[in-house]
Design an enzyme around this catalytic site. Sequence first.
Site, mmCIF file in Angstrom:
data_model
loop_
_atom_site.group_PDB
_atom_site.id
_atom_site.type_symbol
_atom_site.label_atom_id
_atom_site.label_comp_id
_atom_site.label_asym_id
_atom_site.label_seq_id
_atom_site.Cartn_x
_atom_site.Cartn_y
_atom_site.Cartn_z
ATOM 1 N N CYS A 100 7.358 6.885 2.316
ATOM 2 C CA CYS A 100 8.535 6.171 2.829
ATOM 3 C C CYS A 100 9.322 7.118 3.740
ATOM 4 O O CYS A 100 9.717 8.188 3.314
ATOM 5 C CB CYS A 100 9.395 5.718 1.651
ATOM 6 N N CYS A 157 14.585 2.499 7.417
ATOM 7 C CA CYS A 157 14.615 1.067 7.732
ATOM 8 C C CYS A 157 15.822 0.356 7.135
ATOM 9 O O CYS A 157 16.249 -0.679 7.656
ATOM 10 C CB CYS A 157 13.331 0.406 7.257
ATOM 11 N N THR A 167 17.605 5.005 -1.065
ATOM 12 C CA THR A 167 16.548 5.615 -0.251
ATOM 13 C C THR A 167 17.143 6.458 0.875
ATOM 14 O O THR A 167 17.937 5.961 1.669
ATOM 15 C CB THR A 167 15.663 4.494 0.342
ATOM 16 N N GLU A 179 15.052 9.176 -3.288
ATOM 17 C CA GLU A 179 16.034 8.229 -3.813
ATOM 18 C C GLU A 179 17.067 9.001 -4.621
ATOM 19 O O GLU A 179 16.722 9.995 -5.270
ATOM 20 C CB GLU A 179 15.389 7.175 -4.721
ATOM 21 N N HIS A 201 14.630 -6.826 5.942
ATOM 22 C CA HIS A 201 14.076 -5.704 5.185
ATOM 23 C C HIS A 201 12.755 -6.069 4.505
ATOM 24 O O HIS A 201 11.873 -5.221 4.365
ATOM 25 C CB HIS A 201 15.109 -5.217 4.167
ATOM 26 N N TYR A 252 8.676 -4.151 5.143
ATOM 27 C CA TYR A 252 7.692 -3.578 4.215
ATOM 28 C C TYR A 252 6.268 -3.545 4.763
ATOM 29 O O TYR A 252 5.340 -3.150 4.064
ATOM 30 C CB TYR A 252 7.786 -4.268 2.848
ATOM 31 N N CYS A 271 5.629 -1.325 6.470
ATOM 32 C CA CYS A 271 5.454 0.131 6.347
ATOM 33 C C CYS A 271 4.302 0.445 5.396
ATOM 34 O O CYS A 271 3.560 1.399 5.592
ATOM 35 C CB CYS A 271 6.740 0.793 5.855
ATOM 36 N N GLU A 331 8.292 1.186 -5.623
ATOM 37 C CA GLU A 331 9.243 0.721 -4.615
ATOM 38 C C GLU A 331 8.730 -0.550 -3.952
ATOM 39 O O GLU A 331 9.506 -1.429 -3.576
ATOM 40 C CB GLU A 331 9.511 1.806 -3.575
HETATM 41 FE FE1 SF4 Z 1 10.840 3.200 3.187
HETATM 42 FE FE2 SF4 Z 1 9.292 1.137 3.862
HETATM 43 FE FE3 SF4 Z 1 11.822 0.760 3.013
HETATM 44 FE FE4 SF4 Z 1 11.247 1.811 5.431
HETATM 45 S S1 SF4 Z 1 10.810 -0.290 4.704
HETATM 46 S S2 SF4 Z 1 12.821 2.530 4.020
HETATM 47 S S3 SF4 Z 1 9.492 3.089 4.947
HETATM 48 S S4 SF4 Z 1 10.087 1.574 1.829
HETATM 49 FE FE FE Z 2 13.052 0.446 0.258
#
Ligand code: SF4
Ligand code: FE
Length: 509
Positions: A107, A111, A198, A264, A299, A303, A305, A453
Site C-alpha cells: 500500500c 489514495c 493509513t 497504519e 475509494h 482498490y 491498487c 486491509e
Molecule cells: Fe493503500 Fe490501496 Fe488504499 Fe491506496 S487504495 S491507500 S494503495 S490500500
Molecule cells: Fe485503505
Amino acid sequence: MQTNGLASAKKIVTGEDYVNSLRNREITLYLFGEKISELVDHPMIRPSINAVAETYDLALREPELASVISPFTGERISRFLHVCTDVKDLVHQNKMQRKLGQLTGTCFQRCVGMDAFNALYSVTYEIDEARDTSYHKRLKSFITLTHRYNYVIGGAMTDVKGDRRLPPHQQADPDLYVHISKRTDDGVYITGAKAHQTGCLNSHWLLVMPTTRLGIEDKEYAIVGAIPVETKGITYIYGRQSCDTRSMEGGTLDVGNAQFGGQEAMIIFDNVFIPNEYIFMDGETEFASMLVERFTSYHRRSYVCKSGVGDVLIGAAATVAEYNGVPRASHIKDKLVEMTHLNETVYATGIASSYQGFATRSGAFICDDMLANVCKHHVTKMPYEISRLAQDLAGGLVVTMPSEKDLNHPEIGALLKKYLKAKEDVNTEDRMRILRLIENMTLGRNAVGYLTESLHGAGSPQAQRIQIGRQMQLEYKKRLAKILAGIDIEEKDSTAEEVAGYFARVFEM
Ligand code: SF4
Ligand code: FE
C-alpha cells in the site's frame, strides 16, 4: 511564504525531497511503548516512507501517468492531489494505482487523501449552494496550498466507534467519535480518535472527516477540517504488523520486501485546533452521508491498487514454479491462469467504474458507485484466493524455511545451500528470496495491505453489500422477467424513476 510550521518550505519534487520533508518534525509518536523522536530513519517505519517516495519518483519517470498540471498553480504536481475533471482523470488514477502496486508490492498510502479531495470538492460545493456557506472557496485555497508544495494529504475518517448500535451523541463516552470540544472566534478544537489511519505519519496534512451518516443531534460531530500532521495535541500510536520486527534484525532476506511496506496508526486528538480557514464542514449533518458515500465511491474503486500488488504475487508464484523446474506442468499453468483471472476481475470492475464516471454539479467527476462497490467487494475475497494459490505453488517451505543468518552461517550455511537447492542453475538464496516475498505478501507485513486491509479498508464487506443492495433495481429487473414470461405488468411493478436511473447508469457516460 506560508509553510504552516512544516520543516520544508520548498516544493517537493523527488522522492528524496519527500523523505527530507518528513525530517525534524515535532510529532508525538509511540511505537513499542517508546516515544520516537525521528521516524524517518526508523527501520520499521522507513519502508512505508519509501513506498510514498515512489509516488514522487514515478511522477518524474512517467509524468503523464502520475502527475498533472495544477489548474490552481499552473505547475506540475502529483496526480494524487488532482480533482478529476473528466473520465480520463478517473481512469488515469486507476492506471497509476495499478502501476504503484506493481512497483511497491504494498500500500503506497496516498489514495485516501486523493479520494477525500475529490469527494469534498463536490460536497462543499453543494453545501454552499444549500446553505450559503463558503466552504468550497476555502477548500480550493487549501488545495492550492497543497499544490504549491506538492504535499502528501492523509484522510482521517474511521472513528473508533464504541458501541456500534449507538449514534455518536448517544455514546457513553462522547470522544468515541471525533467531535468539536470547544469553539472560539478563530476556529474550533476537536477531541477523539481515528483508527487504522493509513500513511498518516507519512503525510504533511490530515483531512479529518466524519465516518458515518449523522443526525441532527450529532451536530458537533459534523466537522471536516485540515490539520498539519505535527499539530499540538495530536498523539500517534503506531500499528503493529505481522513479522514487523524482522526489519529490526538487519539483513534483507527474511523481511521478504526490504524496501517497501505500508503504515497504519491510531491518531488521538486532544483539543486540537482547526482555524476557520481550514474548516470545510461544521454542523451540516445532512451532508455527512453524502460525503461518506462519495468518498467511499471513489475509494472503493481505488482498490484496483490490489491488482498491481496481485501482479507481483502472480510473478512470484510463477518464479517459484520455474525455480522448481515445473513451469510447464498443466496444473501449475492452470493455477496461474486462475490467479490472473481473479486479479484482472478486480481491475476490470474498478476501471469500469471510472470509465462510467460523470460530472457532479461542481464540475468534479465521480465514478460509478455500483461498479466501485462491486470492485471493492471482489477485493474482499479475491486476494485471499490468489494468496492461497500462491502458497499452493510455493510449497510448505514458505513457512518452514530457516533464516538468513543460518544461510550465512560458516558451518550450516553450506548445508542449507546444498539441501534447499531446487533446479541446478538456480541460486538457493534466490529461491529463498522469492519464497520470503510470498510469505511477506500472504502472511507477513504486506499481507496487512494485501489481505486484511483488502477485507476492511474503505468499509468491510457488508458495507458494500448494503450499497449494492440499494442500487440493484430489483423492481426494474422483475419487470424485465415478467415481460418475457408473458405475465401482465401493472404500472406499480416498476417506477419510471427506477427505470430511468438504470438506463442512466448502464448506458450513458
Ligand atoms: Fe493503500 Fe490501496 Fe488504499 Fe491506496 S487504495 S491507500 S494503495 S490500500
Ligand atoms: Fe485503505
